[in-house]
Design an enzyme around this catalytic site. Structure first.
Site, PDB file in Angstrom:
ATOM      1  N   HIS A   1      -6.829  69.199  66.395  1.00 35.78           N
ATOM      2  CA  HIS A   1      -8.423  69.193  66.703  1.00 35.78           C
ATOM      3  C   HIS A   1      -8.856  67.693  66.855  1.00 35.78           C
ATOM      4  O   HIS A   1      -9.945  67.248  67.429  1.00 35.78           O
ATOM      5  CB  HIS A   1      -9.066  69.953  65.677  1.00 35.78           C
TER       6      HIS A   1
ATOM      7  N   ASP B   1      -2.898  73.955  64.858  1.00 40.32           N
ATOM      8  CA  ASP B   1      -3.583  72.544  64.624  1.00 40.32           C
ATOM      9  C   ASP B   1      -2.612  71.192  64.562  1.00 40.32           C
ATOM     10  O   ASP B   1      -2.497  70.502  63.770  1.00 40.32           O
ATOM     11  CB  ASP B   1      -4.452  72.585  63.497  1.00 40.32           C
TER      12      ASP B   1
ATOM     13  N   SER C   1      -9.752  64.761  57.772  1.00 38.75           N
ATOM     14  CA  SER C   1      -8.887  65.633  58.982  1.00 38.75           C
ATOM     15  C   SER C   1      -7.808  64.434  59.554  1.00 38.75           C
ATOM     16  O   SER C   1      -8.123  63.348  59.765  1.00 38.75           O
ATOM     17  CB  SER C   1      -9.504  66.050  59.896  1.00 38.75           C
TER      18      SER C   1
END
Length: 407
Positions: free
Chosen positions: A236, A267, A355
């Site tokens: 992402h 992901d 992230s």
């Protein structure tokens, strides 16, 4: 043109809510964090000191006992690897609270072989293969219609079940999913009262990597089959395959991602590193304990000690939870829900902005932060209580045919 403008706005929303990552630094011509001054070589500790401290605090034992625990974990993992090499019929393994590796044996004969190797064994009612089959059926259902009320579902070897975590919503897709899950009887365990999940990234000042006016951070370095250098990250983070810059100078370009908002996703993603640049071989601990060398990507079993580096919560530690986890991510900006499969869970605390953060166990790279509970707040300590989900690095390396860069 009006539609195009909306698309660009969507890109901004995605970048702001699910677009940052953090790991080892990038440098041109040299690894980040090196100095010009030579120093006498020192004997490196067997384990990263902050990881030892965090584990000692978590277990309520001395640091010496924590090191002994890590030594024992490593020895048991080696023995289990030998069993698999000898083709003993096993159905997965996990660490118990006391640090013992429990090996699921397919039958009594295999259990005997496990015990002969000095490991604990059990013959489960189902085991990893059967649980994987049940979970795959649930994945297929969720990928047709994302169950907003189900935060995550995963194979839990310790309980010998597929565990389904429910956050309370009761939309049609959730009701259908839970009905299908419960049709498997006691092979499925439903846990209520969980939080919604989101991918974790923000656009804060001080991020290490920029793209199209947005900010992100740097992940693991690897090389492809032709020897070209790539950056491995959470998918992402590079959904739109942007050019990436470090200190204002381009160093890489996104080439592949398996993440797309609102659709079936995994992901993971990679970016091609430009000639003359390289990805550092040490994970930063944000001044907590120097840097941690990356020496491999051997997957740590469930229950193993684990730490992660991230730009928001910095250096936090906990344990590996489960593998083969699927989650439903809720977009905080009103976008569609996204079902992501193939993750791992952990008790490592993370928040928005983490992230892509680098997970590592000992000196073995484990993966990159994918997401976590929307309202989770870490307390600033290394062993902050919490939870998170990460993309296993070994799966990304295998999928893209890569070899991790190591010291």
């Amino acid at each position: 043109m009006k539609h195009s403008g909306k698309k660009n706005a969507r890109r901004y929303i995605v970048a702001a809510s699910i677009g940052a990552l953090l790991s080892a630094g990038v440098a041109t011509g040299a690894y980040a964090g090196t100095t010009d001054e030579p120093s006498a070589p020192a004997a490196a500790p067997a384990y990263q000191p902050e990881m030892v401290k965090a584990l000692a605090t978590t277990l309520g034992v001395s640091e010496k006992a924590a090191v002994q625990r890590l030594d024992r974990e490593a020895d048991q993992q080696d023995r289990f690897a030998e069993l698999r090499k000898d083709r003993v019929d096993t159905l997965g393994a996990f660490f118990a609270e006391d640090g013992s590796l429990i090996v699921n044996a397919a039958d009594a004969e295999a259990a005997k072989d496990v015990r002969a190797a000095g490991l604990r064994s059990r013959v489960p009612e189902r085991g990893e293969s059967e649980l994987d089959r049940i979970k795959a059926q649930l994945d297929a259902r969720a990928l047709k219609s994302a169950p907003a009320g189900v935060s995550a579902w995963s194979v839990d070897l310790a309980s010998d079940t597929v565990t389904v975590e429910v956050n309370g919503d009761s939309d049609a897709a959730t009701r259908s999913f839970l009905k299908a899950a419960k049709s498997n009887g006691d092979a499925v365990r439903v846990v209520k009262g969980q939080e919604k999940l989101e991918t974790q990234a923000v656009v804060p000042p001080g991020s290490r990597m920029t793209f199209n006016g947005y900010l992100c951070s740097v992940g693991y370095g690897a090389k492809d089959r032709s020897g070209k250098q790539v950056l491995v990250t959470a998918g992402h983070c590079i959904e739109d395959l942007p050019a990436l810059a470090y200190n204002g100078t381009r160093f890489a370009k996104g080439t592949h991602t398996r993440f797309a908002l609102g659709t079936r996703s995994v992901d993971m993603g990679i970016a091609a590193v430009d000639a003359g640049n390289s990805i550092g071989l040490d994970v930063t601990t944000y001044g907590r304990a120097g840097t941690v060398p990356v020496k491999g990507s051997k997957r740590a079993p469930s229950g193993a000690a684990l730490c992660k580096s991230g730009q928001t919560t910095n250096w936090t530690c906990g344990k590996v939870g489960s593998y083969n986890v699927s989650v439903t991510y809720t977009d905080q900006n009103g976008g569609p829900d996204t079902v992501v499969t193939g993750l791992a869970s952990s008790s490592v605390c993370t928040q928005g902005g983490d992230s892509g953060g680098a997970y590592i166990s000992g000196d073995q790279a484990q993966g990159m932060t994918s997401g976590g509970p929307s309202n989770q707040r870490c307390n600033g300590q290394v062993n902050s209580p919490g939870s998170s989900y990460f993309q296993p690095l070994d799966d990304a390396l295998a999928y893209y045919g890569l070899t991790l860069n190591t010291k």
